[in-house]
Each structure stands twice: as C-alpha cells, then as structure tokens.
Design a protein around this motif. Structure first.
Motif, PDB file in Angstrom:
ATOM      1  N   LEU A  86       7.553  -6.333  -6.515  1.00 55.73           N
ATOM      2  CA  LEU A  86       7.108  -5.084  -5.896  1.00 55.73           C
ATOM      3  C   LEU A  86       8.070  -3.947  -6.212  1.00 55.73           C
ATOM      4  O   LEU A  86       9.281  -4.079  -6.017  1.00 55.73           O
ATOM      5  N   HIS A 116       6.356  -2.198   3.993  1.00 57.83           N
ATOM      6  CA  HIS A 116       5.453  -2.645   2.926  1.00 57.83           C
ATOM      7  C   HIS A 116       4.209  -1.758   2.953  1.00 57.83           C
ATOM      8  O   HIS A 116       3.464  -1.751   3.928  1.00 57.83           O
ATOM      9  N   TYR A 117       4.007  -1.015   1.876  1.00 56.49           N
ATOM     10  CA  TYR A 117       2.873  -0.095   1.769  1.00 56.49           C
ATOM     11  C   TYR A 117       1.834  -0.724   0.843  1.00 56.49           C
ATOM     12  O   TYR A 117       2.129  -1.029  -0.320  1.00 56.49           O
ATOM     13  N   LYS A 118       0.648  -0.937   1.377  1.00 59.22           N
ATOM     14  CA  LYS A 118      -0.428  -1.499   0.555  1.00 59.22           C
ATOM     15  C   LYS A 118      -1.713  -0.766   0.895  1.00 59.22           C
ATOM     16  O   LYS A 118      -2.402  -1.089   1.854  1.00 59.22           O
ATOM     17  N   ASN A 123      -4.976   1.046  -3.646  1.00 57.17           N
ATOM     18  CA  ASN A 123      -4.600   0.318  -4.863  1.00 57.17           C
ATOM     19  C   ASN A 123      -3.110   0.431  -5.209  1.00 57.17           C
ATOM     20  O   ASN A 123      -2.712   0.239  -6.361  1.00 57.17           O
ATOM     21  N   LYS A 124      -2.310   0.754  -4.218  1.00 52.16           N
ATOM     22  CA  LYS A 124      -0.859   0.795  -4.435  1.00 52.16           C
ATOM     23  C   LYS A 124      -0.215  -0.319  -3.601  1.00 52.16           C
ATOM     24  O   LYS A 124      -0.608  -0.549  -2.461  1.00 52.16           O
ATOM     25  N   ASP A 125       0.765  -0.994  -4.171  1.00 52.27           N
ATOM     26  CA  ASP A 125       1.469  -2.066  -3.470  1.00 52.27           C
ATOM     27  C   ASP A 125       2.957  -1.918  -3.769  1.00 52.27           C
ATOM     28  O   ASP A 125       3.401  -2.116  -4.898  1.00 52.27           O
TER      29      ASP A 125
END
Length: 438
Positions: free
Chosen positions: A177, A219-221, A224-226
């Motif tokens: 990540l 944690h950024y999800k 479509n971003k992780d």
C-alpha cells in the motif's frame, strides 16, 4: 515510527561537533537549514546496520539563567516529548555548572532514556575528572572526545542496543500500500484535509493502533484508491511544546516522513512559504521521499487569476530549488476544492518513485543527451560517459559509468538530471545519481 535521538546541553559543550560525528561527517544528508531559527540541524545516523534520526538542539548563545528558562527549558521539553532518547552533553573542561544541574533536574523527572555524555575527555587526567558527573544522577556515563571521535563508538553501541527492530528508520520502504504522509507546520489545515478526504463514513477507514506519540495512520479505501494516510495534526496541541513551532513541527514531520512513500506538504496560501516549510521539505528530499505541494486556504486569496497562480508557483519553485520538478496543487480543504486531485497526484508520484527503466531506454536517453551537450573537458582531459543503468534500490538511483567520474561537475550533473526528468516520469521524486569508473 523512526527512532529519534535529540542532543541537548548548555552552550559550547560540543553538541554540534557530536552531531556531525554521529551522522558520519559532512554528508549530503545534513546541512544547516538556511533561514531556520538558530540553524538547527537534522540528520540520520547509521551504526551496525541500524539507522536513527539525530537532532541537534544547539544554538543557545547566552549563559544566563534567564536564557535557561526561555530557551533551553522549552526546547528540552520539546525534545523530551518528541524524541525517543536524549543525549545530555556536558563539558569536562569546565566541570558541572548551574545550567548543567538545572538541565539534569529537568531530565531526571522524565521517563525518557537519557545518556549522559561527558565531552572533551582527551587525556587520562580528564578521564578521572569525568567521574564527578556521576553526581548528576544518571545511570550510565559515556566519556567522549567528539572532535577526534574517541568514545563515540561505545556510545553508538549503547544507543543501538536500545533500538527495537520496528523503530529502525527505513529510508526506503516498498510495502504494497502506498503511504502518504500529511506534513506541514501547525495550523495550515492538515486535519481539515484529512477530514475532508475521509469524511464521516467510518466504514471506509480503519485506524491502525499506535502509541500516543506515533503518527495516526488511516486506511483510505474509496473511489478506486487504496492507501495509508499518515497524519500528525490531531496530536499537536500541547501547551508545553507549542512555544517553538519550527522545532516541534520539524521533529513531528521527521517521524511521519520516515514512514511515508510520498509526503504531501501543506502550505498556507495566506502566509506563503516559511522556514518551517523549507526545513520539512529538505528532510523529505534528503530521505528521497516523493513530494507533492498542496497550497491550502486558496479560498482566502482574492486574486485567483492564472497570473496569480503562476506567480505563486514560480516563487515556490525558486524557494525549493534546485529540486524544481514538483507538482503544486492549489486547494481549499474547507470548501473541498481540488482535494481529490492531491490524492491522485500523490498516488502518481508513489508510482513514479517505484519506476524501473530498462538499461536500453536509459542508454538511448544518454546518447541523445550527450549529442545535445557533451561533458566539458577538465584539465585537458576529455570526459566520456560510456553507459548508464538503474540500480536495484527502492527509489530511482542511476549509475553513470565513465572514464573520469571525478571530473563530472555539478552543472553537468544538473543537466543530466533535467534530461532524465524530461525523458521519464519522475515528477515529484528526488533521484540519486552516482558516477563510477568504467
């Protein structure tokens, strides 16, 4: 978080000399931060395979007890709060002074690990004299001569014994990540930007547990971003350490930078760029992290014309020179304007940082570059670069093989770097270039 050691002590005990000794001399990783109050220094020491941050808190020039109250006490309190361990430096040639005793009293009341370092011990007689410093009440005493380096090996051995594997500073990390650190001085809008990004939808974020001193990892999800967001803003409001914002914000940023792949440096549009911002920027650059500049509070600027934006950008690029290939985004965290663009660019920079370029592509670039501008002859000797290849490191590092590597001067190195950046996607990424004998 990376292990951070702060060097503290009264004036003229040799703190800066010890600092230079610990980071291995005058290396590129350290310099005086021009424009930063009292020219504080920040560097990295590497000993027996363990790396840790070193901060010199020097710069107190007056011997009065008033200065102790106003300067030494507040800076030591910052160091105690933010650093992992303290090197308390004293001078054997002057013996114990009132300032030493006051500083020792302050340090004894804290739970931080303190190493008492008696400096200028360069003969047997001074070695005997050093024993008087045991009366300051610290368990371990180290005698050194920082100018010659005598005794510093034992000090470094003891320091490294106390560093846990997870605390070792990692300059280059290659986890799956991407890790994006939000850095900047207090009150520029770091918390506002984080809140604008994650919103209140708790199901899309997960707080990763850490100690109260650690940066807050989220944690950024979404969309479509992780990725992992590293933020320090939520734990900065401590009255005892807010008197010296530059020192505090740089230490705090260093700890965040250690964990990150990319640093989003937040600037306040109403203030422009200040010495704190430059100090933080230089640390990210030295540690070869990706960098994105986000100019926040753009909603408060009356003139938002293209000319105004261009002038602001040019001013920033001039300040950040010689590293000019930087993405700059003008945002408003409050109004949520262009905040998504910052994340998009940060992810692109993270990708650039992991870029791998084939040797054949690099040599085509080299051939074209040398056709445009060949290395100038030095002392009657013609310099010929034979080929270039990318080294297997986590951040872009390029080795140029030539007949006279020592004659490749800085202007030509800068030219090659500019051509590299034009030829490949390296925006926002500090790169390393090494020149070796063919």
């Amino acid at each position: 978080m990376g292990y951070t050691v702060a060097i503290v002590g009264r004036p003229n005990v040799g703190k800066s000399t010890l600092f230079n000794r610990l980071i291995g001399g005058r290396q590129a990783i350290i310099d005086n931060q021009s424009g930063v109050t009292r020219d504080r220094q920040y560097g990295v020491s590497n000993w027996n395979g363990k790396a840790f941050n070193v901060i010199d808190t020097g710069g107190f020039v007056d011997h009065s007890s008033d200065l102790f109250e106003k300067e030494i006490k507040k800076q030591v309190k910052i160091a105690i709060t933010e650093a992992s361990a303290i090197l308390f430096v004293v001078d054997v040639s002057t013996g114990i002074t009132d300032l030493d005793m006051q500083l020792a009293d302050l340090l004894r009341r804290e739970s931080k690990k303190v190493y008492l370092v008696v400096n200028k011990v360069d003969n047997t007689n001074r070695l005997y004299q050093a024993s008087e410093f045991y009366s300051l009440g610290f368990e371990k005493l180290f005698t050194i001569a920082s100018i010659s380096g005598s005794g510093t090996g034992e000090l470094l051995d003891a320091l490294c014994e106390d560093i846990k594997p997870e605390e070792v500073v990692q300059e280059d990390q290659d986890d799956e990540l991407p890790k994006i650190a939000i850095v900047g001085q207090p009150n520029v809008g770091k918390s506002s930007l984080l809140n604008a990004w994650v919103g209140k939808e708790q199901n899309i974020v997960t707080d990763i547990a850490g100690t109260t001193r650690d940066a807050i990892n989220t944690h950024y999800k979404l969309y479509n971003k992780d990725l992992l967001l590293i933020d320090t803003a939520g734990i900065r409001k401590k009255s005892s350490v807010m008197e010296d914002l530059e020192f505090y914000s740089v230490i705090r940023a260093i700890n965040s930078i250690d964990q990150a792949d990319v640093c989003v440096l937040i600037l306040d549009a109403t203030l422009g760029i200040e010495s704190q911002d430059l100090a933080i920027f230089r640390q990210a650059e030295k540690k070869k992290k990706g960098i994105v500049i986000a100019v926040n509070k753009w909603d408060l600027i009356e003139d938002k014309s293209q000319e105004s934006v261009k002038a602001f950008q040019e001013t920033l690029i001039e300040k950040f020179a010689p590293f000019r290939d930087l993405p700059i985004v003008f945002i408003s965290a409050l109004e949520k304007k262009r905040i998504s663009k910052v994340l998009d660019i940060a992810l692109e920079v993270a990708k650039n940082r992991r870029l791998r370029i084939t040797t054949s592509a690099l040599n085509k670039f080299l051939e074209k570059s040398m056709e445009k501008f060949s290395p100038p002859a030095v002392k009657g000797k013609y310099v010929k670069i034979k080929y270039v290849t990318q080294l297997p490191t986590h951040t872009p590092t390029f080795a140029f093989f030539c007949n006279h590597p020592k004659y490749i001067r800085l202007p030509y190195k800068n030219y090659l770097e500019n051509q590299l950046r034009k030829s490949f996607s390296l925006t926002g990424v500090p790169i390393r270039m090494v020149f070796r004998d063919k």
